[in-house]
Write a protein that holds these residues in place. Sequence first.
Motif, mmCIF file in Angstrom:
data_model
loop_
_atom_site.group_PDB
_atom_site.id
_atom_site.type_symbol
_atom_site.label_atom_id
_atom_site.label_comp_id
_atom_site.label_asym_id
_atom_site.label_seq_id
_atom_site.Cartn_x
_atom_site.Cartn_y
_atom_site.Cartn_z
ATOM 1 N N SER A 96 0.832 -1.191 0.000
ATOM 2 C CA SER A 96 0.000 0.000 0.000
ATOM 3 C C SER A 96 0.873 1.249 0.000
ATOM 4 C CB SER A 96 -0.920 -0.010 1.229
ATOM 5 O OG SER A 96 -1.747 1.126 1.252
ATOM 6 N N LEU A 97 0.811 2.001 -1.097
ATOM 7 C CA LEU A 97 1.550 3.251 -1.229
ATOM 8 C C LEU A 97 0.585 4.416 -1.068
ATOM 9 C CD1 LEU A 97 3.750 2.205 -4.278
ATOM 10 C CD2 LEU A 97 4.270 1.979 -1.848
ATOM 11 N N SER A 98 1.094 5.629 -1.011
ATOM 12 C CA SER A 98 0.232 6.778 -0.734
ATOM 13 C C SER A 98 -0.789 7.017 -1.840
ATOM 14 C CB SER A 98 1.093 8.035 -0.554
ATOM 15 O OG SER A 98 1.847 8.290 -1.733
ATOM 16 N N HIS A 99 -0.448 6.669 -3.085
ATOM 17 C CA HIS A 99 -1.315 6.991 -4.214
ATOM 18 C C HIS A 99 -2.086 5.784 -4.739
ATOM 19 C CE1 HIS A 99 2.518 5.575 -5.784
ATOM 20 N NE2 HIS A 99 1.904 5.251 -6.904
ATOM 21 N N GLU B 195 -7.924 11.988 4.623
ATOM 22 C CA GLU B 195 -6.518 11.608 4.525
ATOM 23 C C GLU B 195 -6.444 10.133 4.169
ATOM 24 O OE1 GLU B 195 -2.419 11.559 7.222
ATOM 25 O OE2 GLU B 195 -4.205 12.643 7.903
ATOM 26 N N VAL B 196 -5.773 9.824 3.076
ATOM 27 C CA VAL B 196 -5.704 8.451 2.594
ATOM 28 C C VAL B 196 -4.710 7.659 3.425
ATOM 29 C CG1 VAL B 196 -5.158 6.960 0.640
ATOM 30 C CG2 VAL B 196 -6.353 9.121 0.257
ATOM 31 N N PHE B 197 -5.189 6.558 3.992
ATOM 32 C CA PHE B 197 -4.348 5.658 4.788
ATOM 33 C C PHE B 197 -4.023 4.391 3.999
ATOM 34 C CE2 PHE B 197 -3.735 2.242 7.873
ATOM 35 C CZ PHE B 197 -2.841 2.802 8.758
ATOM 36 N N ASP B 198 -5.050 3.771 3.407
ATOM 37 C CA ASP B 198 -4.876 2.524 2.655
ATOM 38 C C ASP B 198 -6.067 2.379 1.717
ATOM 39 O OD1 ASP B 198 -4.223 -0.077 1.781
ATOM 40 O OD2 ASP B 198 -5.374 -0.973 3.414
ATOM 41 N N THR B 199 -5.817 2.199 0.428
ATOM 42 C CA THR B 199 -6.916 2.144 -0.554
ATOM 43 C C THR B 199 -7.443 0.729 -0.789
ATOM 44 O OG1 THR B 199 -5.363 1.964 -2.417
ATOM 45 C CG2 THR B 199 -6.038 4.182 -1.755
ATOM 46 N N THR B 200 -6.878 -0.272 -0.114
ATOM 47 C CA THR B 200 -7.330 -1.651 -0.284
ATOM 48 C C THR B 200 -8.805 -1.772 0.107
ATOM 49 O OG1 THR B 200 -5.116 -2.389 0.344
ATOM 50 C CG2 THR B 200 -6.862 -4.050 0.286
ATOM 51 N N GLY B 201 -9.607 -2.318 -0.798
ATOM 52 C CA GLY B 201 -11.012 -2.576 -0.496
ATOM 53 C C GLY B 201 -11.957 -1.419 -0.727
ATOM 54 N N ALA B 202 -11.445 -0.264 -1.156
ATOM 55 C CA ALA B 202 -12.314 0.907 -1.309
ATOM 56 C C ALA B 202 -13.402 0.681 -2.358
ATOM 57 C CB ALA B 202 -11.474 2.130 -1.675
ATOM 58 N N GLY B 203 -13.042 0.033 -3.463
ATOM 59 C CA GLY B 203 -14.033 -0.216 -4.509
ATOM 60 C C GLY B 203 -15.123 -1.163 -4.059
ATOM 61 N N ASP B 204 -14.762 -2.184 -3.285
ATOM 62 C CA ASP B 204 -15.758 -3.133 -2.763
ATOM 63 C C ASP B 204 -16.734 -2.431 -1.823
ATOM 64 O OD1 ASP B 204 -14.552 -5.511 -3.974
ATOM 65 O OD2 ASP B 204 -12.930 -5.200 -2.546
ATOM 66 N N CYS B 205 -16.221 -1.509 -1.019
ATOM 67 C CA CYS B 205 -17.073 -0.763 -0.094
ATOM 68 C C CYS B 205 -17.974 0.215 -0.850
ATOM 69 C CB CYS B 205 -16.213 -0.019 0.918
ATOM 70 S SG CYS B 205 -15.189 -1.110 1.943
#
Length: 311
Positions: free
Chosen positions: A109-112, A247-257
Amino acid sequence: MALSEPNDRPAFEVVVIGEYYFDMIFRGLPGAPTIGTDIWAKEFDWLPGASFSTALAFARLGTRAGWWCTFGNDMFSRMIVDEARREGIPTDLFQMVDRPLRRVSAAFSLSHDRGFMSYSEEPEGLIAREELRRLKPRVLLLQGFSLDPERLALIEEARSLGVLVCSDCQHIDMTLDTPSVREALSSIDVFLPNAKEAVDLTGAADVEGALALLSELCPTVVVKCGEEGAIAMHEGRRYAVSALAVEVFDTTGAGDCFNAGFVHGLLSEPDFASALEIGVICGSLAVTGYGGRNLPYLDDIPKYRRARAPV
């Protein structure tokens, strides 16, 4: 967009079909992994991922959603099932098999953005058409997109029952020129790619061009655009909703949510724009913690609507 009327109040308003993944998330990396080098993360956590995130979002929003997923006797399956029970996710449609069924993903997980290295013991199975007829949900939400004949037959069955069919995209090695892709897209009521997936699939120069091409095939197209929110075409009208300023911490799973929030909105909101807004709220909040866990409950939605800046 016509949703079947819940005259007899089905056991589940939504049936979600998709795999679980046991996500191991590495944060605070100096860059993406490369061959021949060792890199160290500053932070780490593990979480249930993939369609677990969708099921969790539905549970928190109070939507009756059944998750059709197969689990084995391995430790990863057991940990995911235990976590689902703790979170109040219905387990009625869980399919249990007496063999290992490991689905594991390591996320950097990177910032972008983020990337994955994944392994699945076997492909996820589909719900039987007879079972779909018995359940008759108002919405069928499919993880990913494929040309699998069994899947296409399930979609046809759902639509014959008046069930609204929504499909995510996920990363696929296809384009609109791949045989049968256009026909498959035309069989879906709502298509939910992210911006990169939409551009890669269509070959368009940008996300707006991709939206235009996809909307010629599918009645409703929603493109998830990360920090820019989402754009959509529905009944010939374009919609856009900006993301929350977070503030973005981790984008994993954002699309599923996002998918769960949007479908919840289709079932509960008076118009399409409001449904899209709830999807964006869920997607925005998902990136503020590990793997989409910072999801809103139904009572939280009004305050985030007030906080969202207009497009």
